[in-house]
Design a protein around this motif. Structure first.
Motif, PDB file in Angstrom:
ATOM      1  N   GLY A   1      18.618  83.377  42.028  1.00 19.87           N
ATOM      2  CA  GLY A   1      18.736  83.677  40.585  1.00 19.87           C
ATOM      3  C   GLY A   1      19.144  85.079  40.242  1.00 19.87           C
ATOM      4  O   GLY A   1      19.134  86.001  41.170  1.00 19.87           O
ATOM      5  N   ARG A   2      19.747  85.197  39.056  1.00 18.98           N
ATOM      6  CA  ARG A   2      20.254  86.613  38.673  1.00 18.98           C
ATOM      7  C   ARG A   2      19.188  87.453  38.138  1.00 18.98           C
ATOM      8  O   ARG A   2      18.158  86.831  37.619  1.00 18.98           O
ATOM      9  CB  ARG A   2      21.374  86.555  37.725  1.00 18.98           C
ATOM     10  CG  ARG A   2      21.146  85.526  36.443  1.00 18.98           C
ATOM     11  CD  ARG A   2      22.256  85.837  35.322  1.00 18.98           C
ATOM     12  NE  ARG A   2      22.092  85.004  34.348  1.00 18.98           N
ATOM     13  CZ  ARG A   2      22.578  83.748  34.066  1.00 18.98           C
ATOM     14  NH1 ARG A   2      23.203  83.119  34.971  1.00 18.98           N
ATOM     15  NH2 ARG A   2      22.080  83.015  32.902  1.00 18.98           N
ATOM     16  N   GLU A   3      19.427  88.740  37.844  1.00 19.62           N
ATOM     17  CA  GLU A   3      18.502  89.634  37.327  1.00 19.62           C
ATOM     18  C   GLU A   3      18.195  89.312  35.999  1.00 19.62           C
ATOM     19  O   GLU A   3      19.139  88.792  35.073  1.00 19.62           O
ATOM     20  CB  GLU A   3      18.828  90.987  37.409  1.00 19.62           C
ATOM     21  CG  GLU A   3      19.034  91.373  38.876  1.00 19.62           C
ATOM     22  CD  GLU A   3      17.688  91.713  39.435  1.00 19.62           C
ATOM     23  OE1 GLU A   3      16.360  91.860  38.779  1.00 19.62           O
ATOM     24  OE2 GLU A   3      17.370  91.378  40.779  1.00 19.62           O
ATOM     25  N   VAL A   4      17.027  89.508  35.501  1.00 20.16           N
ATOM     26  CA  VAL A   4      16.565  89.228  33.839  1.00 20.16           C
ATOM     27  C   VAL A   4      16.904  90.296  33.165  1.00 20.16           C
ATOM     28  O   VAL A   4      16.447  91.618  33.647  1.00 20.16           O
ATOM     29  CB  VAL A   4      15.369  88.632  33.606  1.00 20.16           C
ATOM     30  CG1 VAL A   4      14.928  88.244  32.201  1.00 20.16           C
ATOM     31  CG2 VAL A   4      15.090  87.317  34.554  1.00 20.16           C
ATOM     32  N   THR A   5      17.554  90.377  31.935  1.00 21.01           N
ATOM     33  CA  THR A   5      17.849  91.522  31.315  1.00 21.01           C
ATOM     34  C   THR A   5      16.605  91.913  30.145  1.00 21.01           C
ATOM     35  O   THR A   5      15.743  91.256  29.960  1.00 21.01           O
ATOM     36  CB  THR A   5      18.907  91.421  30.465  1.00 21.01           C
ATOM     37  OG1 THR A   5      18.766  90.497  29.547  1.00 21.01           O
ATOM     38  CG2 THR A   5      20.129  91.015  31.074  1.00 21.01           C
ATOM     39  N   PRO A   6      16.480  93.036  29.706  1.00 21.45           N
ATOM     40  CA  PRO A   6      15.342  93.478  28.885  1.00 21.45           C
ATOM     41  C   PRO A   6      15.396  92.486  27.635  1.00 21.45           C
ATOM     42  O   PRO A   6      14.217  92.249  27.154  1.00 21.45           O
ATOM     43  CB  PRO A   6      15.718  94.868  28.598  1.00 21.45           C
ATOM     44  CG  PRO A   6      16.490  95.486  29.764  1.00 21.45           C
ATOM     45  CD  PRO A   6      17.520  94.316  30.196  1.00 21.45           C
ATOM     46  N   VAL A   7      16.670  92.122  27.062  1.00 25.28           N
ATOM     47  CA  VAL A   7      16.706  91.364  26.013  1.00 25.28           C
ATOM     48  C   VAL A   7      16.146  89.964  26.395  1.00 25.28           C
ATOM     49  O   VAL A   7      15.044  89.372  25.679  1.00 25.28           O
ATOM     50  CB  VAL A   7      18.174  91.185  25.629  1.00 25.28           C
ATOM     51  CG1 VAL A   7      18.057  90.153  24.307  1.00 25.28           C
ATOM     52  CG2 VAL A   7      18.510  92.546  24.993  1.00 25.28           C
ATOM     53  N   GLN A   8      16.392  89.320  27.452  1.00 25.43           N
ATOM     54  CA  GLN A   8      15.719  88.024  27.870  1.00 25.43           C
ATOM     55  C   GLN A   8      14.229  88.122  28.050  1.00 25.43           C
ATOM     56  O   GLN A   8      13.436  87.176  27.717  1.00 25.43           O
ATOM     57  CB  GLN A   8      16.529  87.547  28.890  1.00 25.43           C
ATOM     58  CG  GLN A   8      18.055  87.533  29.024  1.00 25.43           C
ATOM     59  CD  GLN A   8      18.754  87.035  30.125  1.00 25.43           C
ATOM     60  OE1 GLN A   8      18.391  87.467  31.284  1.00 25.43           O
ATOM     61  NE2 GLN A   8      20.073  86.287  29.999  1.00 25.43           N
ATOM     62  N   VAL A   9      13.768  89.229  28.590  1.00 22.53           N
ATOM     63  CA  VAL A   9      12.373  89.529  28.792  1.00 22.53           C
ATOM     64  C   VAL A   9      11.772  89.391  27.478  1.00 22.53           C
ATOM     65  O   VAL A   9      10.562  88.893  27.252  1.00 22.53           O
ATOM     66  CB  VAL A   9      11.992  90.829  29.369  1.00 22.53           C
ATOM     67  CG1 VAL A   9      10.644  91.110  29.442  1.00 22.53           C
ATOM     68  CG2 VAL A   9      12.588  90.631  30.926  1.00 22.53           C
ATOM     69  N   GLN A  10      12.232  90.200  26.459  1.00 18.93           N
ATOM     70  CA  GLN A  10      11.765  90.035  24.947  1.00 18.93           C
ATOM     71  C   GLN A  10      11.608  88.706  24.515  1.00 18.93           C
ATOM     72  O   GLN A  10      10.732  88.286  24.003  1.00 18.93           O
ATOM     73  CB  GLN A  10      12.576  91.052  24.096  1.00 18.93           C
ATOM     74  CG  GLN A  10      12.153  91.046  22.801  1.00 18.93           C
ATOM     75  CD  GLN A  10      12.924  92.022  21.892  1.00 18.93           C
ATOM     76  OE1 GLN A  10      13.680  92.370  22.179  1.00 18.93           O
ATOM     77  NE2 GLN A  10      12.498  91.965  20.650  1.00 18.93           N
ATOM     78  N   ARG A  11      12.597  87.855  24.723  1.00 17.16           N
ATOM     79  CA  ARG A  11      12.659  86.591  24.150  1.00 17.16           C
ATOM     80  C   ARG A  11      11.586  85.538  24.940  1.00 17.16           C
ATOM     81  O   ARG A  11      11.091  84.949  24.177  1.00 17.16           O
ATOM     82  CB  ARG A  11      13.911  85.927  24.455  1.00 17.16           C
ATOM     83  CG  ARG A  11      15.156  86.398  23.548  1.00 17.16           C
ATOM     84  CD  ARG A  11      16.355  85.496  23.485  1.00 17.16           C
ATOM     85  NE  ARG A  11      16.662  85.057  24.498  1.00 17.16           N
ATOM     86  CZ  ARG A  11      17.963  85.323  24.982  1.00 17.16           C
ATOM     87  NH1 ARG A  11      18.804  86.063  23.989  1.00 17.16           N
ATOM     88  NH2 ARG A  11      18.423  84.921  26.087  1.00 17.16           N
TER      89      ARG A  11
END
Length: 309
Positions: free
Chosen positions: A4-14
């Motif tokens: 899997g790819r790295e999770v972005t801060p925006v995605q973590v917020q969602r």
């Protein structure tokens, strides 16, 4: 297994917005179950059915979102658009089934003799309904903030479902509060039934609207002519950057355009340069089409004196 790819801060917020609201919803469902049992209220029973169904669907939405963010749906053709649309339709089905169950139950109750509701149970129900209203408002506000940063179909579907929850919980709160403070059995009975009918009707209308939007996407709705021409115009602008055009495929899902283009590049061209040209083309497509999902497949072409013949 694909990494899997790295999770972005925006995605973590969602993800956190959905996770926190899911935990709160589980607690609310348990509280509503206690209040419904203690009061014998049809409205609280209807609210229990609705919240339980919606909470189960939230679990699916959270799992799907986490997998999308980690690139675990990358093998799906055209990306994850249909997964997001399926989550939207799943929420709609939950609303429709719950609404029909509540509606039939409310009609049956109103057509019969008034039943005596427990005053203490109604008071507990009014308190729980107030807590539920506050929780739904805070959850809706958190999702709205997350959607302003970067929205996707799952989050948008959850926002709409949360809005339904908020409106329904306000109606339930008003009905339960009035029923709790009145000593008239008939008034309490009719408030209970009418509150359940309103919740059911609102759920069914919202479900039909969501399914009307989602089903065409599942059936691979095509991209309109204006968007097709815009894509061809961008490819024309970047014509000198690739060696051969092998074709493209497009579709629209959940209001988003999905574009897949297959291009050939000279085999002696450095990978860094190929990547630069690919990113420039992707950026141009997004500038032209707005929110779109672009996938560029690369083929190696024999080196030639000129890029185009």
């Amino acid at each position: 297994m694909a990494r899997g790819r790295e999770v972005t801060p925006v995605q973590v917020q969602r993800e956190r917005a959905l996770l926190y609201t899911l935990i709160a919803d589980v607690l609310v469902v348990a509280s509503i179950a206690i209040a419904a049992s203690a009061s014998g209220s049809l409205t609280m029973g209807a609210e229990l059915v609705r919240t339980a169904l919606m909470t189960a669907l939230e679990v699916f939405s959270l799992i799907a979102m986490r997998r999308i963010h980690r690139g675990l749906f990358a093998a799906f053709e055209y990306g994850h658009g249909k997964i997001e649309t399926l989550a939207n339709i799943g929420i709609a089905i939950g609303l429709l089934v719950g609404g029909i169950l509540i509606f039939t139950g409310a009609l049956s109750s109103l057509s019969g003799s008034p039943h005596v509701l427990s005053p203490l149970g109604l008071a507990i129900g009014a308190v729980v309904a107030s807590v539920n209203t506050c929780e739904n408002f805070l959850a809706w506000a958190a999702m709205r903030r997350a959607a302003k940063v970067e929205a996707n179909a799952i989050l948008n579907a959850q926002m709409r479902a949360r809005w339904v929850k908020l409106v329904s919980s306000v109606v339930v709160q008003v009905a339960m509060t009035i029923a709790a403070i009145t000593y008239d059995t008939v008034i309490a009975h009719w408030l209970d039934g009418l509150g359940a009918l309103f919740v059911a009707g609102f759920m069914v209308i919202t479900a039909i609207d969501m399914m009307r939007e989602g089903i065409p996407d599942i059936l691979d709705r095509g991209v309109d002519e204006a968007a097709q021409l815009a894509i061809l115009r961008v490819l024309g602008i970047h014509f000198e950057s690739f060696a051969k055009f092998h074709g493209m495929r497009t579709r629209r899902a959940s209001g988003q355009i999905f574009v897949e283009v297959e291009l050939g590049y000279p085999e002696d061209l450095p990978l860094a340069e190929i990547d630069r040209r690919r990113k420039a083309l992707e950026e141009s497509l997004r500038n032209e089409l707005g929110d779109c999902d672009v996938a560029i497949k690369i083929r190696s072409e024999p080196a030639a004196p000129a890029l185009h013949e």
